[in-house]
Design a protein around this motif. Sequence first.
Motif, PDB file in Angstrom:
ATOM      1  N   SER A  89       0.838  -1.205   0.000  1.00 54.76           N
ATOM      2  CA  SER A  89       0.000   0.000   0.000  1.00 54.76           C
ATOM      3  C   SER A  89       0.872   1.254   0.000  1.00 54.76           C
ATOM      4  O   SER A  89       0.589   2.219  -0.722  1.00 54.76           O
ATOM      5  N   THR A  90       1.924   1.237   0.807  1.00 52.93           N
ATOM      6  CA  THR A  90       2.834   2.377   0.870  1.00 52.93           C
ATOM      7  C   THR A  90       3.488   2.617  -0.482  1.00 52.93           C
ATOM      8  O   THR A  90       3.614   3.761  -0.937  1.00 52.93           O
ATOM      9  N   PHE A  91       3.896   1.534  -1.146  1.00 51.81           N
ATOM     10  CA  PHE A  91       4.546   1.663  -2.451  1.00 51.81           C
ATOM     11  C   PHE A  91       3.641   2.386  -3.446  1.00 51.81           C
ATOM     12  O   PHE A  91       4.096   3.231  -4.218  1.00 51.81           O
ATOM     13  N   TYR A  92       2.343   2.057  -3.433  1.00 50.05           N
ATOM     14  CA  TYR A  92       1.410   2.671  -4.372  1.00 50.05           C
ATOM     15  C   TYR A  92       0.775   3.950  -3.836  1.00 50.05           C
ATOM     16  O   TYR A  92      -0.118   4.516  -4.469  1.00 50.05           O
ATOM     17  N   GLY A  93       1.235   4.418  -2.701  1.00 43.79           N
ATOM     18  CA  GLY A  93       0.769   5.701  -2.179  1.00 43.79           C
ATOM     19  C   GLY A  93      -0.672   5.692  -1.723  1.00 43.79           C
ATOM     20  O   GLY A  93      -1.370   6.700  -1.848  1.00 43.79           O
ATOM     21  N   LYS A  97      19.449 -10.900  -8.425  1.00 44.80           N
ATOM     22  CA  LYS A  97      19.599  -9.789  -7.488  1.00 44.80           C
ATOM     23  C   LYS A  97      19.982  -8.532  -8.249  1.00 44.80           C
ATOM     24  O   LYS A  97      20.824  -8.572  -9.133  1.00 44.80           O
ATOM     25  N   SER A  98      19.323  -7.411  -7.930  1.00 44.50           N
ATOM     26  CA  SER A  98      19.587  -6.156  -8.625  1.00 44.50           C
ATOM     27  C   SER A  98      19.613  -5.011  -7.625  1.00 44.50           C
ATOM     28  O   SER A  98      18.773  -4.952  -6.713  1.00 44.50           O
ATOM     29  N   ASP A  99      20.562  -4.112  -7.803  1.00 47.64           N
ATOM     30  CA  ASP A  99      20.652  -2.962  -6.898  1.00 47.64           C
ATOM     31  C   ASP A  99      19.661  -1.866  -7.279  1.00 47.64           C
ATOM     32  O   ASP A  99      19.667  -0.781  -6.678  1.00 47.64           O
ATOM     33  N   LYS A 100      18.787  -2.121  -8.256  1.00 47.74           N
ATOM     34  CA  LYS A 100      17.778  -1.136  -8.670  1.00 47.74           C
ATOM     35  C   LYS A 100      16.438  -1.342  -7.965  1.00 47.74           C
ATOM     36  O   LYS A 100      15.576  -0.465  -8.013  1.00 47.74           O
ATOM     37  N   VAL A 101      16.256  -2.495  -7.315  1.00 45.03           N
ATOM     38  CA  VAL A 101      14.954  -2.808  -6.725  1.00 45.03           C
ATOM     39  C   VAL A 101      14.622  -1.870  -5.568  1.00 45.03           C
ATOM     40  O   VAL A 101      13.527  -1.298  -5.508  1.00 45.03           O
ATOM     41  N   VAL A 102      15.541  -1.694  -4.648  1.00 53.89           N
ATOM     42  CA  VAL A 102      15.276  -0.834  -3.485  1.00 53.89           C
ATOM     43  C   VAL A 102      15.056   0.624  -3.882  1.00 53.89           C
ATOM     44  O   VAL A 102      14.089   1.251  -3.438  1.00 53.89           O
ATOM     45  N   PRO A 103      15.917   1.214  -4.738  1.00 54.06           N
ATOM     46  CA  PRO A 103      15.656   2.599  -5.158  1.00 54.06           C
ATOM     47  C   PRO A 103      14.315   2.779  -5.860  1.00 54.06           C
ATOM     48  O   PRO A 103      13.642   3.789  -5.679  1.00 54.06           O
ATOM     49  N   GLY A 146      11.587   1.125  -5.253  1.00 57.86           N
ATOM     50  CA  GLY A 146      10.588   1.138  -4.196  1.00 57.86           C
ATOM     51  C   GLY A 146      10.588   2.446  -3.430  1.00 57.86           C
ATOM     52  O   GLY A 146       9.531   2.978  -3.069  1.00 57.86           O
ATOM     53  N   THR A 147      11.777   2.992  -3.202  1.00 56.74           N
ATOM     54  CA  THR A 147      11.893   4.255  -2.477  1.00 56.74           C
ATOM     55  C   THR A 147      11.236   5.392  -3.252  1.00 56.74           C
ATOM     56  O   THR A 147      10.566   6.261  -2.683  1.00 56.74           O
ATOM     57  N   HIS A 148      11.407   5.370  -4.570  1.00 57.46           N
ATOM     58  CA  HIS A 148      10.809   6.413  -5.417  1.00 57.46           C
ATOM     59  C   HIS A 148       9.331   6.147  -5.696  1.00 57.46           C
ATOM     60  O   HIS A 148       8.629   7.031  -6.205  1.00 57.46           O
ATOM     61  N   GLY A 149       8.872   4.946  -5.387  1.00 53.13           N
ATOM     62  CA  GLY A 149       7.485   4.605  -5.687  1.00 53.13           C
ATOM     63  C   GLY A 149       7.217   4.425  -7.161  1.00 53.13           C
ATOM     64  O   GLY A 149       6.091   4.600  -7.621  1.00 53.13           O
ATOM     65  N   ASP A 150       8.249   4.078  -7.921  1.00 57.64           N
ATOM     66  CA  ASP A 150       8.109   3.895  -9.363  1.00 57.64           C
ATOM     67  C   ASP A 150       8.069   2.410  -9.707  1.00 57.64           C
ATOM     68  O   ASP A 150       8.758   1.603  -9.081  1.00 57.64           O
ATOM     69  N   PRO A 151       7.284   2.018 -10.717  1.00 58.71           N
ATOM     70  CA  PRO A 151       7.365   0.639 -11.187  1.00 58.71           C
ATOM     71  C   PRO A 151       8.800   0.309 -11.581  1.00 58.71           C
ATOM     72  O   PRO A 151       9.473   1.102 -12.251  1.00 58.71           O
ATOM     73  N   LEU A 152       9.264  -0.846 -11.149  1.00 58.68           N
ATOM     74  CA  LEU A 152      10.635  -1.243 -11.448  1.00 58.68           C
ATOM     75  C   LEU A 152      10.915  -1.197 -12.935  1.00 58.68           C
ATOM     76  O   LEU A 152      11.986  -0.753 -13.361  1.00 58.68           O
TER      77      LEU A 152
END
Length: 271
Positions: free
Chosen positions: A46-50, A225-231, A233-239
């Motif tokens: 829910s947080t991810f999608y605002g 594993k990718s270092d793009k997944v966490v950022p 999520g932080t930005h709330g953007d679809p991967l």
Amino acid sequence: MRTTAIFNHKGGVGKTTTASAMADILAIDYGKRVLLIDADPQGNLSTFYGVEPDEGNSTLDLFMGTHEPVYSDWISAARPDAPVDIIPSDTGLVQAEVAALKEDSRFNRHAMADLFRAIREDADADNQFAYDYVLIDCSPAFTQVSLAALRDADDIIIPVTTDLFSTAGMATVLQQIMGARDDGLQSSVAGVLVNMYKRGEDQNGLLAYLRNQKAVATFETVIHKSDKVVPAGTHGDPLIKFSPRCAASRDYRALVAEYVAQRGGHHNAKA
């Protein structure tokens, strides 16, 4: 309509990332109508999608039966730019689980089945709230809400990581899922999903073990594993928009193609 519960009783295996990535790809690449259900009291999806739960429109309300079962009342629009709809979580789910143990509880163990039935009826009537896919992000525990999702969804995806504890714990998950058939479980296991994979001798060995075990199928697709997944999520953007060329984006697209093909669906994404 296909309904899928994403579940593992171990945390940190990428359930929420998998739910959001699959939903976004189905909506953006395939043009499908997708509903997400956040069934985890932590509410990370829910947080991810605002989306913040309002009175009457959360998973808590769904299971506590606070209003008539007109399922569209529970649907919350995600951010205006988000491609999916969502029923958000509520921290009150924890208290609802405790209340469910009482004989006079209003907790509706069949709420998920009622929801799916209503969606299918709307699909038959060509209603605007008809969905092609419903994905449920379950909590990392065999709660009443998780059990309802496992019992009433069409199938289950079990994300795991290729570490010894996660792999060994998968056997326990499968035992508990099979044991839940006594409670009316009808779902099949769509597959075990190897997540956050990083090539190495140990991980390769555990991956081979998962693919060779006969209890349940393992998806051919592996999520690296990718270092793009966490950022993302932080930005709330679809991967797939935040970093469309990263390994995880490519892998999740391959996973969705494999997932759609399981049911004989049209698995060509939009150009």
